[in-house]
Enzyme design. Structure first.
Site, mmCIF file in Angstrom:
data_model
loop_
_atom_site.group_PDB
_atom_site.id
_atom_site.type_symbol
_atom_site.label_atom_id
_atom_site.label_comp_id
_atom_site.label_asym_id
_atom_site.label_seq_id
_atom_site.Cartn_x
_atom_site.Cartn_y
_atom_site.Cartn_z
ATOM 1 N N ASN A 79 0.859 0.575 5.904
ATOM 2 C CA ASN A 79 0.980 -0.430 4.920
ATOM 3 C C ASN A 79 2.028 -1.555 5.614
ATOM 4 O OD1 ASN A 79 2.665 -0.983 2.639
ATOM 5 N ND2 ASN A 79 3.625 0.189 2.265
ATOM 6 N N GLY A 80 1.448 -2.244 5.080
ATOM 7 C CA GLY A 80 2.341 -3.356 5.554
ATOM 8 C C GLY A 80 1.714 -5.002 5.939
ATOM 9 N N TYR A 85 11.309 -4.621 -7.237
ATOM 10 C CA TYR A 85 9.860 -4.065 -8.053
ATOM 11 C C TYR A 85 9.041 -3.177 -7.894
ATOM 12 C CZ TYR A 85 5.267 -5.239 -10.034
ATOM 13 O OH TYR A 85 3.882 -5.121 -10.230
ATOM 14 N N GLY A 144 -0.931 0.214 -5.055
ATOM 15 C CA GLY A 144 -2.516 -0.136 -4.852
ATOM 16 C C GLY A 144 -2.909 0.317 -5.923
ATOM 17 N N CYS A 187 0.723 -0.819 0.131
ATOM 18 C CA CYS A 187 -0.177 0.292 0.649
ATOM 19 C C CYS A 187 0.872 1.024 -0.158
ATOM 20 C CB CYS A 187 -0.617 0.054 1.244
ATOM 21 S SG CYS A 187 -2.119 -1.079 1.268
HETATM 22 P P1 AMP Z 1 4.535 -13.932 -12.817
HETATM 23 O O1 AMP Z 1 5.334 -14.480 -12.464
HETATM 24 O O2 AMP Z 1 3.996 -14.086 -13.942
HETATM 25 O O3 AMP Z 1 3.515 -14.425 -11.058
HETATM 26 O O4 AMP Z 1 4.984 -12.532 -12.833
HETATM 27 C C1 AMP Z 1 5.850 -12.060 -12.560
HETATM 28 C C2 AMP Z 1 5.708 -10.401 -12.350
HETATM 29 O O5 AMP Z 1 5.383 -9.603 -12.060
HETATM 30 C C3 AMP Z 1 7.467 -9.792 -11.928
HETATM 31 O O6 AMP Z 1 7.981 -10.091 -12.969
HETATM 32 C C4 AMP Z 1 6.941 -8.685 -11.711
HETATM 33 O O7 AMP Z 1 7.091 -7.549 -12.426
HETATM 34 C C5 AMP Z 1 5.680 -8.639 -11.013
HETATM 35 N N1 AMP Z 1 5.150 -9.171 -9.978
HETATM 36 C C6 AMP Z 1 6.153 -9.037 -8.809
HETATM 37 N N2 AMP Z 1 5.286 -9.171 -7.754
HETATM 38 C C7 AMP Z 1 4.284 -9.141 -7.597
HETATM 39 C C8 AMP Z 1 3.114 -9.196 -6.466
HETATM 40 N N3 AMP Z 1 3.730 -9.236 -5.603
HETATM 41 N N4 AMP Z 1 1.897 -7.802 -6.994
HETATM 42 C C9 AMP Z 1 1.737 -8.269 -8.488
HETATM 43 N N5 AMP Z 1 2.976 -8.355 -9.295
HETATM 44 C C10 AMP Z 1 3.759 -8.804 -8.948
#
Ligand code: AMP
Length: 513
Positions: free
Chosen positions: A101-102, A257, A28, A2
């Site tokens: 957030n957390g 990320y 978020g 968040c």
């Molecule tokens: P996938 O391996 O298909 O689950 O997608 C991985 C990609 O989603 C990564 O390259 C990140 O850019 C993105 N990502 C990583 N962690 C998250 C998360 N917790 N929520 C949403 N997107 C994520």
């Protein structure tokens, strides 16, 4: 994950908080909320949706006052009702609103304690509501006619004693000011900004420094583990260590990320850390494939761009944008699930065939979680005519759930769970796959700040810095978070209120908003 923000100003804060929330929107997209204090009167607006959809002119007009807090929400446990949109409010003592957030890892215990011992009412399953009530309970126990900074800090110390997990929170005490605090391990980020105006100094608190930049605030510093900052309504700032710090272990996934590359977190530039991730990844590629035949490096937009750029530079290979992202992708009306995720990759990205035709391409992503994205993208690269498709991840294999606020799915949904790197490579259809080593990820991030030698990297290592995570906790979390559980919850919700949208509107209209 968040985003939180709070401003104490000499002029109305509604527009500033709105702008800051749009800058933090990447943290978020599920719900947004603002609460302001207009000389003792609380104004509220919160609902499900993006910032631009939640706040209309009529809401903004009602959000009067020179002090306020805001929140953008990404649900971790999966529930998406607007009743759980933040900030939350309790009317005693003083009237307190809180945005967080957390994730609290002892939320169940806290809830039981609050209900049975402290005789408080909790209206939702949200751990934020529990955190707010713990803070309110602790503040209520402080004595004295006036609310002195010492009392606020003592209450935060009480919160740290009772709560465990990763949390960065901002609370607005109506008629008095805002207080921001960070958990004793400093897992979730939160920083302080300052700006000088004709009327005097103003302060802002935000999850990421990029929100300060956007509003013309200068980054002063990050809030330290177990520290609290209290800014009174007149602008006076107090800060105090509220009990001992138990370490300094920021979440490394913020750098991989979540955070925007233009943010500085704990004195570390996210952008520069991603460049270094790219350099180290390139070194590993050269070690393992000294005679590689890569023609071109292509990032998976957006978060891997910075690392991919540096991978290409270090390999001495061309960097090309082979995938174009649709920035205006429509709303999905189905709860995220595997099938929806699979389709959405193709709606989101399209390949430029001429960058792939007849070439050996190295695709770079920031991380591989479920593997849905990588598998789809490799398929698209081959369809676009690539001869060979190699894959590199700027972070190590994700193998363990995150318990500190990032929605990392149930263990068996991770593609790397119980699989070797080569097995994952085969499964996603890559000619070879390389993951960043954990030690190289640490070195890439810690480089800017010698104070930090530890990170919460639990999703890669399985080591939980708070030391309280049991198998039972992870099992319960899995039950809550798996795709199956999310689907069931959604179906139940739909059944409960067929007119969900109308109900959402009604809920969000409650309060002074
Ligand atoms: P996938 O391996 O298909 O689950 O997608 C991985 C990609 O989603 C990564 O390259 C990140 O850019 C993105 N990502 C990583 N962690 C998250 C998360 N917790 N929520 C949403 N997107 C994520």
């Amino acid at each position: 994950m968040c985003g939180i923000v709070g401003i104490v100003s000499h002029s109305p804060v509604n527009q500033g908080i709105y702008d800051a929330l749009t800058v933090l929107q990447h943290r978020g997209q599920d719900a947004a909320g603002i609460m302001t204090d207009d000389r003792g009167t609380l104004a509220t607006r919160k609902a499900n949706g993006l910032v631009r959809d939640v706040f209309r002119t009529r809401h903004m007009r009602r959000l009067r006052g020179n002090i306020g807090i805001g929140h953008v929400r990404y649900p971790t446990a999966g529930c998406s009702t607007s009743a759980e949109a933040q900030p939350f409010y309790v009317n005693s003592p003083y009237g307190i609103c809180l945005a967080h957030n957390g994730n609290l890892t002892n939320a169940d215990e806290l809830k039981a304690q609050l209900i049975n011992k402290d005789r408080r009412h909790l209206n939702t399953g949200s751990d934020t509501e529990a955190l707010l009530n713990v803070f309110a309970d602790e503040l209520h126990r402080q004595h004295g006619e006036q609310l002195l900074p010492e009392a606020v800090f003592a209450a935060v110390e009480g919160v740290h004693k009772r709560c465990t997990g990763g949390y960065a929170a901002i609370a607005m005490i109506i008629g008095h000011g805002i207080v921001a605090f960070r958990d004793p391990h400093g897992i979730r980020p939160v920083c302080i900004g300052r700006r000088e105006t004709d009327q005097g100094v103003e302060h802002m608190i935000a999850s990421e420094s990029v929100a300060l930049d956007a509003l013309g605030f200068e980054l002063v510093r990050d809030i330290k583990p177990a520290e609290a900052v209290y800014i009174q309504s007149d602008g006076t700032l107090h800060s105090r260590q509220c009990g001992p710090a138990k370490g300094y272990a920021p979440c490394i996934f913020e750098f991989v990320y979540f955070s925007r590359p233009d943010s500085i977190i704990d004195k570390i530039s996210v952008y520069k850390s991603r460049l270094r991730m790219g350099e180290r990844l390139a070194d590993k590629i050269l070690q393992q494939h000294p005679d590689h035949d890569i023609d071109v490096v292509i990032p998976i937009p957006d978060s891997s761009r910075t690392s991919a750029l540096q991978v290409a530079h270090h390999l001495g290979v061309k960097y090309r944008e082979g995938f174009i992202k649709n920035r205006y992708i429509g709303r999905t009306f189905i709860m995220p699930g595997q099938e929806q995720r699979r389709r959405s990759v193709r709606q989101k990205l399209n390949a430029i065939s001429l960058e792939f035709a007849g070439k050996n391409v190295l695709l770079v992503d920031d991380s591989i979680v479920r593997g849905t994205t990588s598998r789809q993208i490799i398929e698209m690269a081959r369809e676009a005519g690539a001869r060979k498709v190699y894959f590199a991840s700027a972070s190590p294999a994700v193998r363990y759930p995150n318990v500190y606020g990032i929605d990392m799915p149930a263990v068996d949904e991770f593609i790397a769970h119980d699989r070797s790197d080569d097995e994952v490579g085969d499964l996603i259809g890559a000619d070879w796959l390389i993951y960043q080593d954990l030690k190289d990820l640490f070195l890439s991030v810690e480089y800017d700040n010698s104070e930090i030698r530890d990170f919460d990297a639990s999703c890669f290592s399985g080591d939980y810095v708070t030391g309280d995570i049991t198998e039972q906790y992870l099992d319960d979390l899995e039950k809550q978070r798996s795709d199956g559980a999310k689907k069931k919850r959604k179906a139940k919700l739909r059944q409960l209120n067929k007119n969900n949208d109308e109900l959402d509107d009604l809920c969000s209209g409650s309060g002074a908003g």
